[in-house]
Design a protein around this motif. Structure first.
Motif, PDB file in Angstrom:
ATOM      1  N   ALA A  15       8.063  -9.695  10.765  1.00 54.79           N
ATOM      2  CA  ALA A  15       8.144  -8.774   9.632  1.00 54.79           C
ATOM      3  C   ALA A  15       9.495  -8.925   8.962  1.00 54.79           C
ATOM      4  O   ALA A  15      10.468  -9.366   9.559  1.00 54.79           O
ATOM      5  CB  ALA A  15       7.950  -7.332  10.101  1.00 54.79           C
ATOM      6  N   ALA A  16       9.540  -8.544   7.711  1.00 54.87           N
ATOM      7  CA  ALA A  16      10.791  -8.616   6.961  1.00 54.87           C
ATOM      8  C   ALA A  16      11.810  -7.661   7.576  1.00 54.87           C
ATOM      9  O   ALA A  16      11.456  -6.589   8.043  1.00 54.87           O
ATOM     10  CB  ALA A  16      10.534  -8.239   5.512  1.00 54.87           C
ATOM     11  N   PRO A  17      13.088  -8.039   7.586  1.00 53.35           N
ATOM     12  CA  PRO A  17      14.105  -7.142   8.131  1.00 53.35           C
ATOM     13  C   PRO A  17      14.254  -5.916   7.239  1.00 53.35           C
ATOM     14  O   PRO A  17      14.014  -5.986   6.038  1.00 53.35           O
ATOM     15  CB  PRO A  17      15.378  -7.993   8.104  1.00 53.35           C
ATOM     16  CG  PRO A  17      15.129  -9.027   7.076  1.00 53.35           C
ATOM     17  CD  PRO A  17      13.650  -9.277   7.069  1.00 53.35           C
ATOM     18  N   ARG A  78       8.753  -3.762  -0.892  1.00 52.02           N
ATOM     19  CA  ARG A  78       8.319  -5.071  -0.410  1.00 52.02           C
ATOM     20  C   ARG A  78       8.580  -5.288   1.071  1.00 52.02           C
ATOM     21  O   ARG A  78       7.954  -6.144   1.684  1.00 52.02           O
ATOM     22  CB  ARG A  78       8.987  -6.170  -1.221  1.00 52.02           C
ATOM     23  CG  ARG A  78       8.529  -6.178  -2.658  1.00 52.02           C
ATOM     24  CD  ARG A  78       9.193  -7.272  -3.458  1.00 52.02           C
ATOM     25  NE  ARG A  78       8.899  -7.110  -4.857  1.00 52.02           N
ATOM     26  CZ  ARG A  78       7.762  -7.501  -5.431  1.00 52.02           C
ATOM     27  NH1 ARG A  78       6.822  -8.070  -4.719  1.00 52.02           N
ATOM     28  NH2 ARG A  78       7.571  -7.318  -6.715  1.00 52.02           N
ATOM     29  N   HIS A  79       9.503  -4.531   1.651  1.00 54.30           N
ATOM     30  CA  HIS A  79       9.825  -4.727   3.058  1.00 54.30           C
ATOM     31  C   HIS A  79       9.359  -3.551   3.905  1.00 54.30           C
ATOM     32  O   HIS A  79       8.336  -3.636   4.564  1.00 54.30           O
ATOM     33  CB  HIS A  79      11.329  -4.968   3.240  1.00 54.30           C
ATOM     34  CG  HIS A  79      11.794  -6.213   2.569  1.00 54.30           C
ATOM     35  ND1 HIS A  79      11.487  -7.461   3.044  1.00 54.30           N
ATOM     36  CD2 HIS A  79      12.515  -6.396   1.447  1.00 54.30           C
ATOM     37  CE1 HIS A  79      12.004  -8.370   2.240  1.00 54.30           C
ATOM     38  NE2 HIS A  79      12.630  -7.760   1.257  1.00 54.30           N
ATOM     39  N   ALA A  84       5.146  -1.120   7.035  1.00 55.10           N
ATOM     40  CA  ALA A  84       4.622   0.099   7.639  1.00 55.10           C
ATOM     41  C   ALA A  84       3.150   0.294   7.293  1.00 55.10           C
ATOM     42  O   ALA A  84       2.341   0.620   8.164  1.00 55.10           O
ATOM     43  CB  ALA A  84       5.437   1.310   7.185  1.00 55.10           C
ATOM     44  N   VAL A  85       2.793   0.084   6.043  1.00 57.26           N
ATOM     45  CA  VAL A  85       1.403   0.254   5.612  1.00 57.26           C
ATOM     46  C   VAL A  85       0.510  -0.783   6.283  1.00 57.26           C
ATOM     47  O   VAL A  85      -0.606  -0.482   6.720  1.00 57.26           O
ATOM     48  CB  VAL A  85       1.295   0.174   4.068  1.00 57.26           C
ATOM     49  CG1 VAL A  85      -0.142   0.065   3.618  1.00 57.26           C
ATOM     50  CG2 VAL A  85       1.977   1.377   3.437  1.00 57.26           C
ATOM     51  N   ARG A  86       1.001  -1.985   6.424  1.00 56.20           N
ATOM     52  CA  ARG A  86       0.216  -3.079   6.988  1.00 56.20           C
ATOM     53  C   ARG A  86      -0.003  -2.915   8.496  1.00 56.20           C
ATOM     54  O   ARG A  86      -1.043  -3.305   9.014  1.00 56.20           O
ATOM     55  CB  ARG A  86       0.930  -4.394   6.720  1.00 56.20           C
ATOM     56  CG  ARG A  86       0.140  -5.621   7.112  1.00 56.20           C
ATOM     57  CD  ARG A  86       0.921  -6.851   6.862  1.00 56.20           C
ATOM     58  NE  ARG A  86       2.115  -6.773   7.702  1.00 56.20           N
ATOM     59  CZ  ARG A  86       3.115  -7.626   7.673  1.00 56.20           C
ATOM     60  NH1 ARG A  86       3.096  -8.610   6.829  1.00 56.20           N
ATOM     61  NH2 ARG A  86       4.139  -7.491   8.465  1.00 56.20           N
ATOM     62  N   GLU A  93       1.486   5.943   5.989  1.00 57.00           N
ATOM     63  CA  GLU A  93       1.351   7.175   5.210  1.00 57.00           C
ATOM     64  C   GLU A  93       2.709   7.875   5.079  1.00 57.00           C
ATOM     65  O   GLU A  93       3.083   8.329   3.993  1.00 57.00           O
ATOM     66  CB  GLU A  93       0.334   8.108   5.881  1.00 57.00           C
ATOM     67  CG  GLU A  93      -0.141   9.240   5.011  1.00 57.00           C
ATOM     68  CD  GLU A  93      -0.941   8.777   3.803  1.00 57.00           C
ATOM     69  OE1 GLU A  93      -0.806   9.434   2.749  1.00 57.00           O
ATOM     70  OE2 GLU A  93      -1.672   7.791   3.870  1.00 57.00           O
ATOM     71  N   ALA A  94       3.456   7.940   6.177  1.00 51.98           N
ATOM     72  CA  ALA A  94       4.793   8.557   6.150  1.00 51.98           C
ATOM     73  C   ALA A  94       5.718   7.772   5.221  1.00 51.98           C
ATOM     74  O   ALA A  94       6.502   8.359   4.476  1.00 51.98           O
ATOM     75  CB  ALA A  94       5.373   8.620   7.560  1.00 51.98           C
ATOM     76  N   GLU A  95       5.622   6.470   5.263  1.00 49.44           N
ATOM     77  CA  GLU A  95       6.472   5.625   4.415  1.00 49.44           C
ATOM     78  C   GLU A  95       6.142   5.835   2.947  1.00 49.44           C
ATOM     79  O   GLU A  95       7.033   5.917   2.098  1.00 49.44           O
ATOM     80  CB  GLU A  95       6.289   4.162   4.791  1.00 49.44           C
ATOM     81  CG  GLU A  95       7.274   3.237   4.144  1.00 49.44           C
ATOM     82  CD  GLU A  95       8.707   3.446   4.608  1.00 49.44           C
ATOM     83  OE1 GLU A  95       9.598   3.440   3.730  1.00 49.44           O
ATOM     84  OE2 GLU A  95       8.936   3.608   5.803  1.00 49.44           O
ATOM     85  N   LEU A  96       4.865   5.943   2.615  1.00 51.47           N
ATOM     86  CA  LEU A  96       4.468   6.192   1.227  1.00 51.47           C
ATOM     87  C   LEU A  96       4.937   7.567   0.755  1.00 51.47           C
ATOM     88  O   LEU A  96       5.388   7.717  -0.382  1.00 51.47           O
ATOM     89  CB  LEU A  96       2.960   6.038   1.072  1.00 51.47           C
ATOM     90  CG  LEU A  96       2.432   4.615   1.251  1.00 51.47           C
ATOM     91  CD1 LEU A  96       0.905   4.601   1.208  1.00 51.47           C
ATOM     92  CD2 LEU A  96       3.009   3.676   0.209  1.00 51.47           C
TER      93      LEU A  96
END
Length: 109
Positions: A15-17, A78-79, A84-86, A93-96
């Motif tokens: 995953a992206a840092p 993008r990161h 988190a969604v993926r 959901e929390a990230e959104l």
């Protein structure tokens, strides 16, 4: 990773840092230019320059900071948000939710 009150699981391998590492140098370059512009505005005020002459450099600083904010939001989407969604529905959901709050603060809604 912990973000603004949200506790997210560690990023999966590959995953992206987290953070703005992809465009860090771009952000720093722009912020250094802003810093120089602000010093110039400060000098102009100290020299009692004509008030309206200050508006153009102030507008330039404001726009440059807005571009940094948009760049940071873009990096986050993008990161952090993408990962988190993926990887996890609850974390996604929390990230959104956090992203919407960040947009509200950025746009002053």
């Amino acid at each position: 990773m912990t973000t603004a009150g949200t506790h997210l699981p560690p990023s999966p391998p590959g995953a992206a840092p987290p953070g703005c590492t992809d465009h860090k140098n771009d952000h720093l370059t722009r912020l250094n230019k802003v810093e120089g512009q602000v010093r110039g505005i400060t000098r102009m005020v100290g020299e009692d320059r004509y008030c309206l002459d200050l508006l153009t450099p102030i507008s330039a600083v404001t726009r440059a900071l807005q571009e940094v904010a948009v760049g940071l939001l873009d990096d986050h989407i993008r990161h952090c948000a993408h990962d988190a969604v993926r990887t996890d529905d609850a974390a996604g959901e929390a990230e959104l939710d956090e992203l919407v709050l960040s947009l509200r603060r950025t746009l002053r809604l």
